[in-house]
Motif scaffolding. Sequence first.
Motif, short mmCIF file in Angstrom:
data_model
loop_
_atom_site.label_atom_id
_atom_site.label_comp_id
_atom_site.label_asym_id
_atom_site.label_seq_id
_atom_site.Cartn_x
_atom_site.Cartn_y
_atom_site.Cartn_z
N THR B 187 0.77 -1.29 0.03
CA THR B 187 -0.10 -0.14 -0.03
C THR B 187 0.75 1.14 0.17
O THR B 187 1.95 1.15 0.54
CB THR B 187 -0.84 -0.05 1.52
OG1 THR B 187 -0.16 0.37 2.24
CG2 THR B 187 -1.87 -1.19 1.42
N ILE B 188 0.30 2.50 -0.64
CA ILE B 188 1.05 3.50 -0.67
C ILE B 188 0.04 4.90 -0.28
O ILE B 188 -1.04 4.81 -0.86
CB ILE B 188 1.70 3.57 -2.17
CG1 ILE B 188 2.60 2.47 -2.60
CG2 ILE B 188 2.20 5.25 -2.55
CD1 ILE B 188 2.94 2.55 -4.08
N TYR B 189 0.51 5.70 0.37
CA TYR B 189 -0.17 6.90 0.52
C TYR B 189 0.92 8.03 0.44
O TYR B 189 2.05 7.88 1.08
CB TYR B 189 -0.59 6.96 2.21
CG TYR B 189 -1.47 8.13 2.57
CD1 TYR B 189 -2.55 8.55 2.03
CD2 TYR B 189 -0.70 9.00 3.29
CE1 TYR B 189 -3.32 9.79 2.42
CE2 TYR B 189 -1.23 10.30 3.71
CZ TYR B 189 -2.53 10.54 3.37
OH TYR B 189 -3.21 11.75 3.69
N ALA B 191 0.96 12.25 0.86
CA ALA B 191 0.27 13.66 1.40
C ALA B 191 1.42 14.57 0.82
O ALA B 191 2.54 14.45 0.95
CB ALA B 191 0.16 13.87 2.74
N VAL B 212 3.88 7.21 2.93
CA VAL B 212 4.09 6.03 3.57
C VAL B 212 3.79 4.86 2.48
O VAL B 212 2.84 4.78 2.06
CB VAL B 212 3.11 6.02 4.62
CG1 VAL B 212 3.21 4.76 5.58
CG2 VAL B 212 3.16 7.35 5.52
N GLY B 322 -6.27 11.74 -2.67
CA GLY B 322 -6.27 11.71 -1.10
C GLY B 322 -6.64 10.50 -0.65
O GLY B 322 -7.42 10.40 0.37
N ARG B 323 -6.23 9.36 -1.21
CA ARG B 323 -6.50 8.08 -0.82
C ARG B 323 -5.22 7.52 -0.87
O ARG B 323 -4.43 7.49 -1.69
CB ARG B 323 -7.83 7.40 -1.63
CG ARG B 323 -7.52 7.12 -3.16
CD ARG B 323 -8.62 6.79 -3.69
NE ARG B 323 -8.50 6.37 -5.30
CZ ARG B 323 -7.78 5.10 -5.66
NH1 ARG B 323 -7.58 4.25 -4.78
NH2 ARG B 323 -7.71 5.12 -6.83
N ALA B 324 -5.30 6.22 0.01
CA ALA B 324 -4.31 5.21 -0.16
C ALA B 324 -4.53 4.30 -1.31
O ALA B 324 -5.62 4.19 -1.75
CB ALA B 324 -4.26 4.48 1.33
#
Lengths: 330, 332
Positions: B187-189, B191, B212, B322-324
């Motif tokens: 998973t990747i997020y 900001a 992250v 704006g989402r993972a």
Amino acid sequence: MSAQRRYNVVLLGAGRIGRIHAANAARHARIALAGVVDPIAASARSLADEWQAPVTSLEAALADPAIDGVIIASSTDTHLEYCLRATAAGKAIFCEKPIDQDLARARSAATALSGARLLLAFNRRFDPNFRALKARLDSGALGTLESLQITSNDPSPPPPSYVAVSGGLFKDMAIHDFDTARWLLGEEPVQVYAVGSCLVDPQIGKLGDVDTARTVLKTASGRLCVISNSRRSGFGYDQRIEAYASQGMARADNVVASTVQVWGEAGAAADRFQNFFLDRYAAAYRHEMDHFADVLAGAPASVGYADGVAALALAEAAAESVRSGQPVIL
Amino acid sequence: MDRIDVALIGAGRMGQVHGRNAARHPGLRLRAIVDPRPAASGIAEELGAEIAALDAVLADRSIAAVLICSTTDLHLTHALAAREAGKAIFCEKPVDLDLGKARAAAPRFEGAPFVLGFNRRFDPHYVALKASVASGAVGAIESLHLVNHDPAAPPPGFIPTSGGLFRDFTIHDLDLARWLLEEEPATIYAAASCLVDPEIGRQGDVDTARVVLTTASGRMCVISNTRRSAYGYDQRIEAYGSKGLAVAGNVEQDTVRTLTESGSAGAPIEPGFAARYVAAYRAQLDHFVEVAQGRAASLSTFADGVAALALAEACDLSAREGRAIRFQGNPT
């Protein structure tokens, strides 16, 4: 000249953190430890004897007009109730974090506690190193703050029995960092994303909690904060802040047990970090008690009920983000 | 061992770094520079090479290797042409800005003598950190913190061709994360904000980001990026293991510390990539020579470039929406 008045305070909760606050209160020039309350009679007795204070009860303390304030260091589930009862009795309050584990319940106390003389004990705000970092930021010497890195890694995980009642990593541990973020950013986060894993102790995972987490906060103006948490660092109590600003960076580093460094054939070595919070934040706890003396004297608390609720809201949002796998908009 | 004749394609900022190192390298002979700009002739003269056309370089069987330092939009075209001509290839990152195109070309580079310019993999400090981790000194790696802050924003003219912060800049860190974790992110997020230069925002890009990554086994990596760091080129890695922490800190310009009434002070950290990664660029070229000689397999492959580009694309998508992002080779 008459001697300065000492304010009478009663300690609620004679556990680990209670013993620290009892010592700082009893030794304080403007505070007298006027009683100790604990449901475990032996704990109350031994601590009371140590400081030549009486063992008392919450009811007696709140009913006694000679008692100016209370220090709430009891178990977390009693914090909010004791705050409400103490403020109703007109006492000044020093309350350990968190204000409560339930955001809705904490918010429901707003009418009673918004105007209370309540110091919420977010100890990082009183740490000399973190205060000095904030002072550098506030001086403008580094320009405008743009982002923060807050590192808070415990040396080793708590026992499973503690994890079960802790409220989880975010409400129990990261809540300090959420408060530090709000304190330094001077702006409320509007977006929270968190990832959490159980990498340290499978038992923590079985209890439904995580032991390793990263949280990203974003404010309305786009400023960013990363919080790093682990229940076990492997190298001591890792407590650091880096604040990135338009004209430079300020860093508050770990405090080492001694300043000795040695060099040998294999390289350089430095001493370990001060171990865990009782040592690392010893000065912060004393400054906290200084500030409580100010509050007892009528000064407004620099950190109070509203800050406790705001940090709790961020902790709930982070836990929700871990569950959903998506950022939470506040 | 005989020197390998090499041509430099593109004598811009990175081309000059690699061209100078190649001209001085005992295993290489810098024969030609391919760059139509007038300034290139001065560089060619300085380095004892001749200005040549790309076609001529590719057709010249005595030139066994090329250093591709052209603009990003030409990396893949030049790499494919050089591959067709049988050259050993050093190629600056990224392989391309378009993931589909890069993926389509990937089979052509399997097993090829191809080194992608992920310079961090060759930095002595980062190599030492990886070795320390591999030795088990800090136990099993659980999380990473990668700091990559540029000293100053690039000129606005660079932004539209850069592919954006994630494909241009974060891609180094995405590669480092893969290199150190030895596990692909699940998973990747990201900001991201425009805090440094409003012009960057007007061009649709961001200049400040936090990423992250989490792997399937729950390990984590945070990447910290900004296009402007007033105190120099901030390049650090922290690798948290089960038994301790390995840190590769910033390199200061000298080791002098002064202590005065107002406190202690040290030298500034290295100001930019050319100084900070000078040893990395040399080690990278040493490695390329070994690959070109057939003595080593590439430590930084085309496939690594594709994998990092896919992660960069996921970062971009995450920041925009704006989402993972779940990641299983493809961002979804």
